[in-house]
Design an enzyme around this catalytic site. Structure first.
Site, mmCIF file in Angstrom:
data_model
loop_
_atom_site.group_PDB
_atom_site.id
_atom_site.type_symbol
_atom_site.label_atom_id
_atom_site.label_comp_id
_atom_site.label_asym_id
_atom_site.label_seq_id
_atom_site.Cartn_x
_atom_site.Cartn_y
_atom_site.Cartn_z
ATOM 1 C CD GLU A 1 -8.467 -2.359 7.500
ATOM 2 O OE1 GLU A 1 -9.289 -2.335 6.577
ATOM 3 O OE2 GLU A 1 -7.229 -2.282 7.303
ATOM 4 C CG ASP B 1 1.522 -3.083 10.240
ATOM 5 O OD1 ASP B 1 2.362 -2.421 9.612
ATOM 6 O OD2 ASP B 1 0.719 -3.843 9.676
ATOM 7 C CG ASP C 1 -1.597 -0.602 7.975
ATOM 8 O OD1 ASP C 1 -2.457 0.267 7.763
ATOM 9 O OD2 ASP C 1 -1.466 -1.606 7.268
ATOM 10 C CB THR D 1 2.828 0.521 6.165
ATOM 11 O OG1 THR D 1 1.449 0.271 6.515
ATOM 12 C CG2 THR D 1 3.667 0.233 7.403
ATOM 13 N N GLY E 1 -10.880 12.384 20.841
ATOM 14 C CA GLY E 1 -11.807 12.354 21.974
ATOM 15 C C GLY E 1 -12.952 11.360 21.798
ATOM 16 C CD GLU F 1 -17.807 10.133 23.322
ATOM 17 O OE1 GLU F 1 -18.023 10.096 22.094
ATOM 18 O OE2 GLU F 1 -17.338 11.124 23.901
ATOM 19 N NE ARG G 1 -27.947 8.480 9.097
ATOM 20 C CZ ARG G 1 -29.095 8.233 9.710
ATOM 21 N NH1 ARG G 1 -29.150 7.324 10.685
ATOM 22 N NH2 ARG G 1 -30.190 8.883 9.380
ATOM 23 C CG ASP H 1 4.699 -7.229 8.644
ATOM 24 O OD1 ASP H 1 5.884 -7.137 8.989
ATOM 25 O OD2 ASP H 1 3.904 -8.095 9.057
ATOM 26 N N GLY I 1 0.846 -1.203 0.000
ATOM 27 C CA GLY I 1 0.000 0.000 0.000
ATOM 28 C C GLY I 1 0.877 1.246 0.000
ATOM 29 N NE ARG J 1 -2.229 -5.021 5.579
ATOM 30 C CZ ARG J 1 -2.630 -5.267 4.331
ATOM 31 N NH1 ARG J 1 -3.295 -6.361 4.072
ATOM 32 N NH2 ARG J 1 -2.371 -4.436 3.350
ATOM 33 N NE ARG K 1 -2.351 -4.506 -1.142
ATOM 34 C CZ ARG K 1 -1.779 -3.860 -0.122
ATOM 35 N NH1 ARG K 1 -0.615 -4.224 0.331
ATOM 36 N NH2 ARG K 1 -2.391 -2.835 0.434
ATOM 37 C CG HIS L 1 -8.262 2.996 -0.521
ATOM 38 N ND1 HIS L 1 -9.312 2.133 -0.391
ATOM 39 C CD2 HIS L 1 -7.144 2.234 -0.624
ATOM 40 C CE1 HIS L 1 -8.865 0.890 -0.452
ATOM 41 N NE2 HIS L 1 -7.555 0.925 -0.582
#
Ligand code: F6P
Length: 319
Positions: free
Chosen positions: A223, A130, A128, A126, A186, A188, A244, A103, A11, A172, A72, A250
């Site tokens: 996600e 991660d 992410d 990335t 902020g 909840e 909602r 990764d 990505g 991911r 990819r 993306h």
């Protein structure tokens, strides 16, 4: 070495261009030939390899995405694909490689490295955040700010209608983007894959707080923790409160990179180029506590980064 190549893979992320630019300009400064591999590992297999100069990377530092393109590649997952890719590199006289990606892309780099043939250095690119061994990845700061901007805007409309707004963000399997943007925005509730949550309990609390006079609620869902649309449906049904869902998608990957992403990508790009030129291999450069660190490539891809449990705790306290 006298000839190196750079590619972006997986990505795209804001700051990849700044990193590529730094690799190219450092190589040029050192009098080393530098090649750009277009469209990630697939481009390596398809021989989309072109020489770059300092001029080739003018006017890219401010641009999101990656001008080299990315992909990819399933073919690169096969040993035959990787062998073909390596042959193409060698046919251009390329002696070392800088890989900018997440990764999966770094795992690709580690597999290529196992074939031998040339030094490989990775940079974590990335949104992410991660990648194991570094607390920073190129693009994560810009992405988290994009999400924060969306949360601020969603707050305006949520408060006007007394609604619950569920925002699904990328990441991911990692909850980093959700956690950082959720705390800063902020929210909840912040639902991440790294921490258990009880949706029934959340719904009971939401109902009570609305009865108590709360005007609106923001719930950030990573996600990796679940499907935002499904979670939103369940929350609406269980609480009876108008709900909602916004799936940011993306849009989180785009945009002009932040100061942090441009600067750190530039610093890491220079380090990667210098390392590979001097023959260093199988390392990933990143940042820890504000300092550049070099991580073993195999350690990086074989370990899983965890979310700081302190952040999970803080989010609960502040909600
Ligand atoms: O790894 C970056 C990322 O944006 C993830 O957050 C997301 O799950 C994935 O890529 C989306 O991939 P694609 O762009 O292929 O749909």
């Amino acid at each position: 070495l006298k000839s190196i190549a750079v590619l972006t893979s997986g990505g795209d992320s804001p700051g990849m261009n700044a990193a590529t630019r730094a690799v190219v300009r450092t190589a040029a400064f050192e009098g080393v030939k530098v090649w750009g591999i277009y469209n990630g590992y697939q481009g390596m297999i398809d021989d989309e390899i072109h020489e770059l100069t300092s001029r080739s990377v003018s006017d890219v530092i401010q641009r999101g995405g990656t001008f080299l393109g990315t992909a990819r590649s399933d073919e690169f997952r096969t040993e035959a694909g990787r062998k073909k890719a390596l042959e193409n590199l060698k046919s251009h006289g390329i002696e070392g490689l800088v890989i900018i990606g997440g990764d999966g892309s770094l795992t690709g780099g580690s597999l290529l490295s196992k074939l031998g043939g040339m030094p490989i250095v990775g940079l974590p690119g990335t949104i992410d955040n991660d990648v194991w061994g570094t607390d920073y990845t190129i693009g994560a700061d810009t992405a988290v700010n994009t999400i924060l901007d969306a949360i601020n805007k969603l707050r305006d409309t949520a408060s006007s209608h007394r609604r619950i707004i569920v925002i699904e963000v990328m990441g991911r399997k990692s909850g980093w983007l959700a956690m950082m943007s959720g705390i800063a925005g902020g929210a909840e509730y912040i639902l991440v894959p790294e921490a258990k949550f009880d949706l029934d309990q959340i719904c009971r609390e939401l109902k009570e707080s609305y009865t108590d006079g709360r005007r609106y609620s923001i719930i950030v869902v990573a996600e990796g923790a679940g499907n935002g649309i499904e979670i939103g449906k369940q929350i609406g049904a269980k609480t009876g409160i108008d709900t909602r869902v916004s799936v940011l998608g993306h849009i989180q990957r785009g945009g002009s990179p932040s100061v942090e992403d441009r600067l750190k990508a530039s610093i890491l790009g220079e380090r990667a180029a210098l390392a590979v030129i001097s023959g260093v291999s199988n390392v990933v450069f990143g940042f820890n506590s504000g300092k550049v660190v070099s991580i073993d490539l195999f350690d990086s891809v074989n370990n899983t980064k965890t979310l700081d449990p302190e952040l999970v705790r803080l989010a609960r306290v502040l909600a």
